[in-house]
Design an enzyme around this catalytic site. Structure first.
Site, PDB file in Angstrom:
ATOM      1  N   ARG A 193       0.810  -1.217   0.000  1.00 24.43           N
ATOM      2  CA  ARG A 193       0.000   0.000   0.000  1.00 24.43           C
ATOM      3  C   ARG A 193       0.844   1.269   0.000  1.00 24.43           C
ATOM      4  O   ARG A 193       0.577   2.200  -0.768  1.00 24.43           O
ATOM      5  CB  ARG A 193      -0.930  -0.002   1.224  1.00 24.43           C
ATOM      6  N   THR A 194       1.858   1.322   0.851  1.00 27.40           N
ATOM      7  CA  THR A 194       2.612   2.573   0.973  1.00 27.40           C
ATOM      8  C   THR A 194       3.357   2.892  -0.315  1.00 27.40           C
ATOM      9  O   THR A 194       3.267   4.010  -0.841  1.00 27.40           O
ATOM     10  CB  THR A 194       3.598   2.489   2.152  1.00 27.40           C
TER      11      THR A 194
ATOM     12  N   LYS B 249      25.996  -4.524  -1.468  1.00 23.53           N
ATOM     13  CA  LYS B 249      27.454  -4.511  -1.613  1.00 23.53           C
ATOM     14  C   LYS B 249      28.145  -3.809  -0.450  1.00 23.53           C
ATOM     15  O   LYS B 249      29.368  -3.706  -0.430  1.00 23.53           O
ATOM     16  CB  LYS B 249      27.841  -3.811  -2.921  1.00 23.53           C
TER      17      LYS B 249
ATOM     18  N   ARG C 231      11.591   3.661   2.885  1.00 24.42           N
ATOM     19  CA  ARG C 231      11.274   2.741   3.985  1.00 24.42           C
ATOM     20  C   ARG C 231      12.545   1.981   4.314  1.00 24.42           C
ATOM     21  O   ARG C 231      13.237   1.487   3.426  1.00 24.42           O
ATOM     22  CB  ARG C 231      10.159   1.769   3.611  1.00 24.42           C
TER      23      ARG C 231
ATOM     24  N   HIS D 263       5.928   5.826  11.377  1.00 18.33           N
ATOM     25  CA  HIS D 263       5.346   5.800  10.033  1.00 18.33           C
ATOM     26  C   HIS D 263       4.419   7.013   9.941  1.00 18.33           C
ATOM     27  O   HIS D 263       3.189   6.890   9.978  1.00 18.33           O
ATOM     28  CB  HIS D 263       4.571   4.503   9.841  1.00 18.33           C
TER      29      HIS D 263
END
Length: 398
Positions: free
Chosen positions: A144-145, A174, A195, A223
């Site tokens: 959703r986000t 890496k 995120r 959030h």
């Protein structure tokens, strides 16, 4: 007339590249609905010292000496009445934590979100962000986000550069540092939505970025855009934000959504919050202490049925298996203890709603979906309007 106060500051010796790395504040206390900060002494945490995270109306005067290795701080005037005039710059440069917002800014954002819904409903939408590029850096899974941010950008005429699993399919695999990634990606884009699996990662990114950073979730931290859409949804569904009773249910120790939501609910008057959680995932003390400091009444309860019968909002969350590591025994102990089902609906008030940040597992049964009080899919759709509003505000202003 704007309410004003003042900051005190100090000088800093040493090698520094910008005037946003250290501030020393004298205690500032504003009324609750317009609180920006209350700190005393020398603050070195990145959030409180990073000027890009402060509303612009807070820093009305900044002076710096000619030398980069010496910063001179002066008395700073604080105005708590932000300007929302069309064409004015948005009060924030980044969206990192829920504490950045005050009640006035929240109300103004919600008005812009209402406008964004009209744009979305009138296909083909708007071209106000044509020529702008948004980069999405997601080090943790998201449906959703990530998709709502990408949809928001495209519906406003912008373009998207995306990395769905940056932890595995970017140079992070890496060994590249987050700071180097941000410095690189900001050269390709106008705004970054990120995120990350580490709490505080968005704060680190904002500290070195020259373009806006939006925190789309940082581990068990916060959030903020989810909290914005949650409060927006509550207002639309219940019809008010003052005087409401909200039950936060489920994984409250690891749930970044409930932490951010608690911060925002504290901006409103006569709110009462109930924490209903298994013992291993109870709400942490920092949130409880914050609510107490803001005069917000809260209560811990183990009786979901009793709490649900009194509340305007039952905000359910899933038990987050990924936060338990190897302690799967604790996960199994917590999972399934509190489930919203028909029995819970039967005791809820007719105007009350069930919300969930999603995804869900079995903590809300599918039979609940048929009830008009099940607001979680409407809640998810509201995320599009809030994120359209934030992109517009951060890139273009009011």
């Amino acid at each position: 007339m704007a309410i004003s106060s003042s900051f005190f500051a100090c000088s800093l010796q040493g090698s520094m590249a910008a005037p946003k790395t250290l501030n020393c504040y004298k205690e500032l206390l504003c009324n609750r609905s317009n609180l920006f900060f209350k700190q005393s002494g020398c603050i070195e945490s990145m959030y409180q010292s990073h000027s890009r995270l402060l509303p612009h109306s807070v820093l009305s005067k900044w002076e710096q000496t000619d030398q980069f290795d010496r910063i001179q701080c002066h008395s700073l005037e604080v105005e708590t009445a932000p300007s929302f005039s069309i064409g004015k710059k948005f009060q924030l440069d980044d969206v990192i934590e829920a504490q950045q917002f005050n009640r006035d800014i929240l109300g103004a954002i919600f008005e812009v979100a209402n406008d964004m819904e009209k744009i979305e409903n009138n296909y083909p939408g708007s071209q106000i962000l044509k020529g702008y590029l948004m980069a999405t850096l997601f080090y943790e899974p998201s449906t959703r986000t990530r998709l709502s941010f990408e949809s928001a950008m495209k519906r406003l005429g912008g373009e998207v550069l995306t990395t769905e699993n940056a932890r595995e399919f970017s140079s992070a695999a890496k060994g590249e540092t987050l700071e180097d990634t941000i410095r690189t990606v900001e050269g390709y884009s106008d705004i970054i939505v990120m995120r990350h699996f580490e709490s505080g990662a968005a704060r680190r990114a904002a500290a070195i970025a020259g373009i806006p950073i939006i925190n789309a979730g940082d581990g068990p931290g916060q959030h903020p855009t989810q909290a914005l859409l949650d409060v927006y949804t509550i207002e639309r569904e219940v019809g008010k934000l003052d005087g409401i009773k909200v039950a936060l249910v489920g994984d409250l120790a690891n749930g970044r959504t409930v932490r951010s939501l608690a911060y925002l609910l504290a901006k409103y008057q006569d709110v009462r919050i109930y924490f209903v959680a298994p013992d291993v995932v109870k709400m942490k003390d920092d949130i409880k202490n914050y609510l107490t400091s803001q005069g917000v009444e809260w209560e811990e309860s183990s009786d979901l049925m009793e709490v649900a019968s009194e509340c305007d909002v039952v905000y359910q969350t899933r038990i987050q298996k990924e936060r338990f590591g190897e302690r799967l025994d604790l996960y199994e102990e917590a999972r399934g203890k509190y489930i919203v089902d028909q029995a819970v609906l039967d005791v809820m008030q007719k105007h009350a709603v069930v919300m969930h940040p999603l995804p869900r597992l079995d903590e809300i049964t599918v039979e609940v979906d048929r009830d008009p009080r099940a607001a979680y899919f409407r809640q998810a759709k509201n995320g599009l309007y809030i994120r359209m509003a934030l992109l517009k505000l951060l890139l273009l202003g009011w």
